[in-house]
Design a protein around this motif. Structure first.
Motif, mmCIF file in Angstrom:
data_model
loop_
_atom_site.group_PDB
_atom_site.id
_atom_site.type_symbol
_atom_site.label_atom_id
_atom_site.label_comp_id
_atom_site.label_asym_id
_atom_site.label_seq_id
_atom_site.Cartn_x
_atom_site.Cartn_y
_atom_site.Cartn_z
ATOM 1 N N ASN A 58 31.180 44.441 42.587
ATOM 2 C CA ASN A 58 32.446 44.751 41.926
ATOM 3 C C ASN A 58 33.388 45.501 42.870
ATOM 4 O O ASN A 58 34.580 45.198 42.951
ATOM 5 C CB ASN A 58 32.199 45.580 40.670
ATOM 6 N N ARG A 59 32.845 46.476 43.606
ATOM 7 C CA ARG A 59 33.699 47.228 44.523
ATOM 8 C C ARG A 59 34.176 46.343 45.673
ATOM 9 O O ARG A 59 35.346 46.375 46.056
ATOM 10 C CB ARG A 59 32.959 48.441 45.082
ATOM 11 N N HIS A 82 29.004 49.977 51.645
ATOM 12 C CA HIS A 82 29.183 49.547 50.254
ATOM 13 C C HIS A 82 29.035 48.029 50.118
ATOM 14 O O HIS A 82 29.788 47.268 50.709
ATOM 15 C CB HIS A 82 30.556 49.974 49.736
ATOM 16 N N ASN A 91 36.898 44.077 44.372
ATOM 17 C CA ASN A 91 38.163 44.783 44.142
ATOM 18 C C ASN A 91 38.862 45.130 45.446
ATOM 19 O O ASN A 91 40.089 45.005 45.562
ATOM 20 C CB ASN A 91 37.918 46.049 43.318
ATOM 21 N N VAL A 92 38.102 45.569 46.445
ATOM 22 C CA VAL A 92 38.694 45.910 47.740
ATOM 23 C C VAL A 92 39.317 44.667 48.373
ATOM 24 O O VAL A 92 40.474 44.696 48.822
ATOM 25 C CB VAL A 92 37.638 46.519 48.692
ATOM 26 N N GLU A 111 40.107 53.316 50.761
ATOM 27 C CA GLU A 111 40.997 52.510 49.927
ATOM 28 C C GLU A 111 42.400 53.108 49.867
ATOM 29 O O GLU A 111 43.404 52.390 49.947
ATOM 30 C CB GLU A 111 40.413 52.369 48.513
ATOM 31 N N GLY A 132 31.310 43.015 37.773
ATOM 32 C CA GLY A 132 32.633 43.375 37.289
ATOM 33 C C GLY A 132 33.164 42.454 36.204
ATOM 34 O O GLY A 132 34.356 42.482 35.879
ATOM 35 N N GLU A 172 28.238 46.858 46.707
ATOM 36 C CA GLU A 172 28.317 46.589 45.277
ATOM 37 C C GLU A 172 29.366 45.503 45.034
ATOM 38 O O GLU A 172 30.510 45.649 45.430
ATOM 39 C CB GLU A 172 28.710 47.838 44.497
ATOM 40 N N SER A 187 34.167 55.366 51.842
ATOM 41 C CA SER A 187 33.847 56.667 51.245
ATOM 42 C C SER A 187 33.735 57.745 52.314
ATOM 43 O O SER A 187 33.167 57.514 53.388
ATOM 44 C CB SER A 187 32.527 56.590 50.474
#
Length: 225
Positions: A101-102, A97, A105-106, A76, A222, A99, A62
């Motif tokens: 789910n993030r 980060h 996904n990454v 990303e 997620g 989290e 971010s």
């Protein structure tokens, strides 16, 4: 004379960059370039690819310094751009980060070579990550590795019935209302006792205190939106 490994560090906070630079100095003699935005990072990679290419990049996910003219609005997007252009550069995420789910996904979609946490990263860990990356291996800091392992295990345990229950649960004030809604694989409706048993097992699997907590943890992982 041995050529120094060339590293690009991308972060919008100068204190973070200084911390990473100090850690890098502890573990090796590298040629390090820094920048505070992803557009410039991509431009540097592209312009140096034939003359003096980077072997490694450390990037946050971010960035708070975005403007109307920003093309790559975060780590990303930068990683996607690097991979879409087939640049031969090892990618390490170094971020705050956590989290699930993030993170999932990454790692699942972008497949960075390393995932490190700013708050828990020191020279020793950065050095270990670099050694792994330079041998085409992967390194995820312990907390991230545990999250991914747990997410994968839970994903395997989840079936369509469990996911349906988790999706419907927030829409009904009473569990009894789910009877006549949740179907088994054969198309028949699940009885209330079976729904309650399923929920009990899900609370154990996700270490949830109650059904509200269960839904929150399923979202955080997620499993449901």
């Amino acid at each position: 004379m041995k050529t120094k490994t060339r590293i690009l560090v991308v972060d919008d906070h100068q204190l973070v960059i200084q911390g990473i630079l100090c850690s890098l100095k502890e573990v090796g003699d590298f040629d390090v370039v820094t920048t505070n935005n992803c557009d410039e990072a991509f431009s540097l990679i592209k312009s140096n690819v034939k003359t003096n290419p980077f072997q490694l990049i450390f990037t946050d996910l971010s960035f708070d310094n975005l403007t109307e003219d920003t093309n790559l609005d975060g780590g990303e997007e930068l990683i996607k751009a690097i991979k879409n252009n087939d640049f031969d550069i090892k990618i390490a995420v170094i971020t705050g980060h956590t989290e699930t789910n993030r993170v999932f996904n990454v790692i699942n979609n972008l497949k960075p070579n390393a995932y490190l946490l700013k708050s828990k990263c020191d020279g020793t860990e950065i050095g270990f990550a670099i050694k792994k990356m330079m041998t085409n291996d992967y390194y995820y800091t312990h907390e991230i590795h545990q999250k991914i392992m747990r997410r994968n295990i839970i994903q395997i345990q989840m079936d369509e019935v469990a996911i349906h229950i988790l999706k419907e649960l927030p829409n009904h004030p009473k569990i009894a209302n789910l009877e006549g809604i949740i179907k088994k694989v054969d198309g028949t409706f699940l009885k209330l006792r079976s729904i309650e048993t399923k929920l009990s097992n899900l609370r154990i699997d996700l270490n949830a205190n109650n059904n509200t907590d269960l839904v929150l943890k399923a979202k955080e992982l997620g499993i449901i939106d």
